[in-house]
Design a protein around this motif. Structure first.
Motif, short mmCIF file in Angstrom:
data_model
loop_
_atom_site.label_atom_id
_atom_site.label_comp_id
_atom_site.label_asym_id
_atom_site.label_seq_id
_atom_site.Cartn_x
_atom_site.Cartn_y
_atom_site.Cartn_z
N ILE A 152 0.84 -1.20 0.00
CA ILE A 152 0.00 0.00 0.00
C ILE A 152 0.88 1.25 0.00
O ILE A 152 0.62 2.22 -0.73
N ALA A 153 1.94 1.22 0.80
CA ALA A 153 2.83 2.39 0.88
C ALA A 153 3.50 2.65 -0.47
O ALA A 153 3.64 3.81 -0.89
N ILE A 154 3.88 1.59 -1.18
CA ILE A 154 4.49 1.76 -2.51
C ILE A 154 3.50 2.42 -3.46
O ILE A 154 3.84 3.34 -4.22
N VAL A 155 2.25 1.95 -3.42
CA VAL A 155 1.22 2.53 -4.29
C VAL A 155 1.03 4.01 -3.98
O VAL A 155 0.95 4.85 -4.89
N GLN A 156 0.97 4.34 -2.70
CA GLN A 156 0.79 5.74 -2.31
C GLN A 156 1.97 6.60 -2.76
O GLN A 156 1.80 7.75 -3.20
N GLU A 157 3.18 6.06 -2.65
CA GLU A 157 4.37 6.81 -3.08
C GLU A 157 4.35 7.07 -4.58
O GLU A 157 4.76 8.15 -5.05
N GLU A 158 3.87 6.10 -5.36
CA GLU A 158 3.88 6.23 -6.81
C GLU A 158 2.82 7.22 -7.31
O GLU A 158 2.89 7.67 -8.46
N LYS A 159 1.86 7.56 -6.49
CA LYS A 159 0.80 8.47 -6.92
C LYS A 159 1.32 9.87 -7.23
O LYS A 159 0.65 10.64 -7.92
N ARG A 160 2.50 10.18 -6.74
CA ARG A 160 3.05 11.52 -7.05
C ARG A 160 3.44 11.62 -8.52
O ARG A 160 3.64 12.73 -9.04
N HIS A 161 3.55 10.49 -9.22
CA HIS A 161 3.88 10.50 -10.65
C HIS A 161 2.64 10.52 -11.53
O HIS A 161 2.75 10.61 -12.75
N GLY A 162 1.45 10.40 -10.94
CA GLY A 162 0.22 10.39 -11.72
C GLY A 162 -0.69 9.27 -11.27
O GLY A 162 -0.34 8.50 -10.36
N PRO A 163 -1.90 9.15 -11.87
CA PRO A 163 -2.82 8.07 -11.48
C PRO A 163 -2.15 6.70 -11.59
O PRO A 163 -1.49 6.39 -12.57
N VAL A 164 -2.32 5.87 -10.53
CA VAL A 164 -1.61 4.61 -10.41
C VAL A 164 -2.52 3.43 -10.74
O VAL A 164 -3.64 3.33 -10.25
N MET A 165 -2.00 2.54 -11.59
CA MET A 165 -2.65 1.26 -11.88
C MET A 165 -1.83 0.17 -11.20
O MET A 165 -0.62 0.09 -11.37
N MET A 166 -2.51 -0.68 -10.42
CA MET A 166 -1.85 -1.79 -9.74
C MET A 166 -2.38 -3.10 -10.32
O MET A 166 -3.59 -3.26 -10.49
N ILE A 167 -1.47 -4.03 -10.65
CA ILE A 167 -1.87 -5.33 -11.18
C ILE A 167 -1.37 -6.41 -10.23
O ILE A 167 -0.19 -6.43 -9.88
N GLY A 168 -2.27 -7.30 -9.80
CA GLY A 168 -1.88 -8.37 -8.89
C GLY A 168 -2.87 -9.51 -8.94
O GLY A 168 -3.88 -9.46 -9.64
N ASP A 169 -2.58 -10.56 -8.17
CA ASP A 169 -3.47 -11.72 -8.19
C ASP A 169 -3.70 -12.35 -6.83
O ASP A 169 -4.65 -13.09 -6.65
N GLY A 170 -2.83 -12.09 -5.87
CA GLY A 170 -2.93 -12.79 -4.60
C GLY A 170 -3.70 -12.04 -3.54
O GLY A 170 -4.05 -10.86 -3.70
N VAL A 171 -3.96 -12.73 -2.44
CA VAL A 171 -4.63 -12.09 -1.31
C VAL A 171 -3.79 -10.93 -0.79
O VAL A 171 -4.31 -9.89 -0.40
N ASN A 172 -2.45 -11.10 -0.81
CA ASN A 172 -1.59 -10.02 -0.31
C ASN A 172 -1.61 -8.80 -1.22
O ASN A 172 -1.18 -7.72 -0.83
N ASP A 173 -2.09 -8.95 -2.45
CA ASP A 173 -2.18 -7.81 -3.36
C ASP A 173 -3.49 -7.03 -3.19
O ASP A 173 -3.58 -5.88 -3.63
N ALA A 174 -4.49 -7.65 -2.58
CA ALA A 174 -5.82 -7.04 -2.53
C ALA A 174 -5.84 -5.66 -1.87
O ALA A 174 -6.48 -4.74 -2.40
N PRO A 175 -5.17 -5.45 -0.73
CA PRO A 175 -5.18 -4.09 -0.15
C PRO A 175 -4.59 -3.04 -1.09
O PRO A 175 -5.10 -1.93 -1.20
N ALA A 176 -3.49 -3.38 -1.76
CA ALA A 176 -2.86 -2.43 -2.69
C ALA A 176 -3.75 -2.19 -3.90
O ALA A 176 -3.83 -1.06 -4.41
N LEU A 177 -4.45 -3.22 -4.37
CA LEU A 177 -5.39 -3.05 -5.48
C LEU A 177 -6.49 -2.08 -5.10
O LEU A 177 -6.93 -1.26 -5.91
#
Length: 639
Positions: free
Chosen positions: A514-539
């Motif tokens: 989640i923190a990585i996703v939030q950090e990347e938002k400074r570069h513009g709208p963020v698209m996250m791609i994942g498949d596991g349960v651990n990816d769900a919060p970041a998605l």
């Protein structure tokens, strides 16, 4: 006994919504009400013309007014709710025109505006219903029952009744229901959905096990250390909910023009009234200004884009998701199950002298038919996929999680981990130790009649289309691409060699993703791609989440805005192109519709149009912009 997945259709208490069973949600009410709001003005419009043609002209106005009132009432409720959230939309212009038309007795104009508004709202909700109708219930893989040892017997109990120190049986294929300790000799677990590790791990007696992992070995006993609501899996669910709650909603495309258009409409209508002293001129301006091109054309283009994406195997959950997909500038992507296939496959066969790779695989797979281990299953599947004839094994003895030995075609065969084979066949030591193994790989050693026969190297390889997909996304304007994986750093770096990535983050917890996703938002709208349960919060936290829905976890599919219904990354550039084309066409319709409406408003303000004439002209504008919006459905294949 029934499997855990089929014992109950109700979610565990820590997943249940506060809404009581049987109580309709706001979305359910909209699904029921919006078709009715389209039907009433349609029926009223036709009925009014019917009674007028029958000689009862005095009743037509009343019928049109009555048909307008329900739509106006629903619209006012929507406006009040929007204003409480701080949103100012174009719905206010539609409400003003309907209210003024009723106040000044222009009932035909009122019902026409009501019909156009209700139709646009229905189309917009249709896009969301179409996208969500195939989705499964929230977190369908979550176990709801557990098998507990009690007084020498096994009893199936609701998950929320499990207490610390309870002894549970976790069968092969079951999802571990709560955090605990292995209480028997060994457990073989697939934690890829939780940590991103593609290769199953072994847990010995007394070692901790996280809830949400899948038992891919023999059944084992688990000593519970936490209740379900306090376990790892429940914590991830809470992260998903928190991320979704904190995610800023994207404004509808039409609403971005709302304030400027509303001010322009009020100024022109008020100016026409003051200049002429005739309130009907103000009404005519309002009727022409009713933003039907925005209310209708935008949803039509968006629904068309959703349909085009669905044909390509991409499920987009509604118009806002499609709009965001067209605007993304940054990509955060998971490794296991996303850039890779998510399961171990043979990447190399190293036979001993005098033995072919196919012969080595045939011998190993023949013996592995007697094992339930996930690696054994991978070898058998590979051999069958190559068309090899497998011999029946006999006199098989298996060390769970380590290897097995037995007779195949009259020869004594040993298959398993290097250490296990070395214990059984000391002659294999030299060949095994001197070999170089790829990072993150699993090595299966084979010995035949007391002599080393070779090695089978398994790994979770990069998808063949991964590099091409990343390059295509770069060409489509994705300016930054980052890997975020829960797997080991050496594995993540080794797998992604040659990919044009801006950063590689590994060994991440769900919170760090989640923190990585939030950090990347400074570069513009963020698209996250994942498949596991651990990816769900970041998605859920990303501006747009894309889940690998074909084989991914239900948690990620539920948290995501877009789901790939086919297990192929190359569908993502197709979806991005379809989304951008739909948004571009929607904007064309918006600009053309607003421009023509402004011309009509000026004409109405100067007295050249009556309210009814303004409504008819607005209808002509609607037809033009809707036909333009339909190009999003009929255009060239985005692939």
């Amino acid at each position: 006994m029934a499997s855990l997945e089929k014992t109950s259709l109700s979610a565990p208490p820590w997943l249940r919504h506060s809404r009581s069973p049987g109580t309709p949600s706001l979305r359910d009410l909209h699904t029921l009400i919006r078709p009715t709001l389209v039907f009433l003005p349609t029926l009223g419009l036709l009925s009014g013309f019917g009674v007028r043609s029958s000689g009862y002209e005095q009743w037509s106005g009343l019928i049109w007014a009555v048909a307008t009132v329900p739509v106006l009432g629903a619209l006012l409720i929507e406006i009040v709710a929007s204003l409480r959230r701080g949103d100012v939309g174009l719905d206010i212009v539609a409400a003003l025109s309907m209210s003024a038309a009723l106040a000044f007795g222009e009932y035909l104009a009122a019902v026409v505006v009501a019909l156009m508004y209700a139709s646009g709202q229905y189309l917009e909700s249709f896009a969301e219903r179409r996208a969500n109708r195939e989705m499964t219930a929230l977190l369908a893989r979550v176990p709801r029952m557990a098998l507990r040892h009690r007084d020498g017997r096994l009893e199936e109990v609701p998950l929320d009744t499990v207490e610390p120190e309870d002894r549970l049986l976790v069968r092969q294929g079951d999802v571990v229901p709560v955090d605990g300790l292995v209480a028997t000799r060994m457990a073989v677990l697939d934690q890829s959905a939780l940590t991103g590790e593609s290769v199953p791990i072994q847990k010995k007696a007394g070692e901790p096990v996280m809830s949400g992992a899948t038992n891919v070995g023999d059944a084992f006993d688990l000593s519970a250390t936490h209740r379900a609501a306090e376990s790892t899996y429940a914590g991830i669910v809470r992260l998903i909910e928190a991320a979704q709650a904190s995610k800023a909603p994207m404004a509808r495309l039409a609403d971005r023009f709302a304030m400027a258009f509303l001010v322009l409409t009020v100024v022109l209508a008020g100016g026409a009234w003051l200049w002429s002293g005739d309130p009907i001129r103000a009404l005519a301006v309002l009727v022409v200004a009713t933003p039907c091109p925005l209310i209708l054309a935008v949803p039509v283009a968006i629904v068309s884009g959703v349909s085009r994406a669905a044909k390509a195997g991409v499920l987009v959950k509604g118009g806002r998701a499609l709009e965001t997909l067209a605007r993304v500038r940054t990509l955060v992507i998971d490794k296991t199950g996303t850039l890779t296939h998510g399961q171990a496959r043979i990447v190399e066969i190293r036979p001993a002298a005098g033995l072919s790779p196919e012969a080595l695989l045939q011998i190993a797979a023949s013996l592995d038919q007697a094992s339930k281990h996930v690696i054994a299953h991978a070898l058998v599947s590979e051999a069958q996929g190559r068309g090899l004839d497998l011999l029946p094994p006999t006199d098989v003895a298996e060390a769970p999680g380590e290897g097995l030995e037995g007779n195949v075609g009259g020869r004594r065969v040993v298959v398993g981990g290097v250490r296990f084979v070395l214990q059984c066949v000391p002659k294999a030591a030299g060949a095994a130790v001197e070999c170089h193994y790829p990072v993150g790989s699993v090595v299966v050693a084979v010995a035949v009649d007391g002599a080393p026969a070779g090695l089978l190297i398994l790994a979770d390889p990069l998808r063949s289309e991964a590099a091409q997909v990343i390059d295509k996304l770069r060409q489509l304007g994705i300016v930054r691409i980052t890997l975020a994986s829960g797997d080991r750093r050496d594995v993540a770096e080794a797998v992604t060699v040659g990919l044009h990535l801006d950063a590689v983050h590994a060994e991440l917890t769900p919170e760090r993703k989640i923190a990585i996703v939030q950090e990347e938002k400074r570069h513009g709208p963020v698209m996250m791609i994942g498949d596991g349960v651990n990816d769900a919060p970041a998605l859920a936290a990303a501006d747009l989440g894309i889940a690998m829905g074909a084989k991914g976890a239900a948690a990620s599919a539920e948290a995501a805005d877009v789901v790939l219904l086919v297990d192929r990354l190359d569908k993502i550039p197709v979806a991005v192109r379809a989304a951008r084309r739909s948004r571009r066409i929607a904007l064309q319709s918006v600009y053309a519709g607003i421009g023509l409406s402004v011309v009509g408003m000026i004409a109405a303000g100067l007295g050249y149009l009556t309210p009814v004439q303004g409504a008819l002209i607005q209808e002509a504008i609607d037809v033009a912009v809707i036909l333009n919006a339909l190009r999003a459905l009929w255009g060239p294949d985005p692939s």
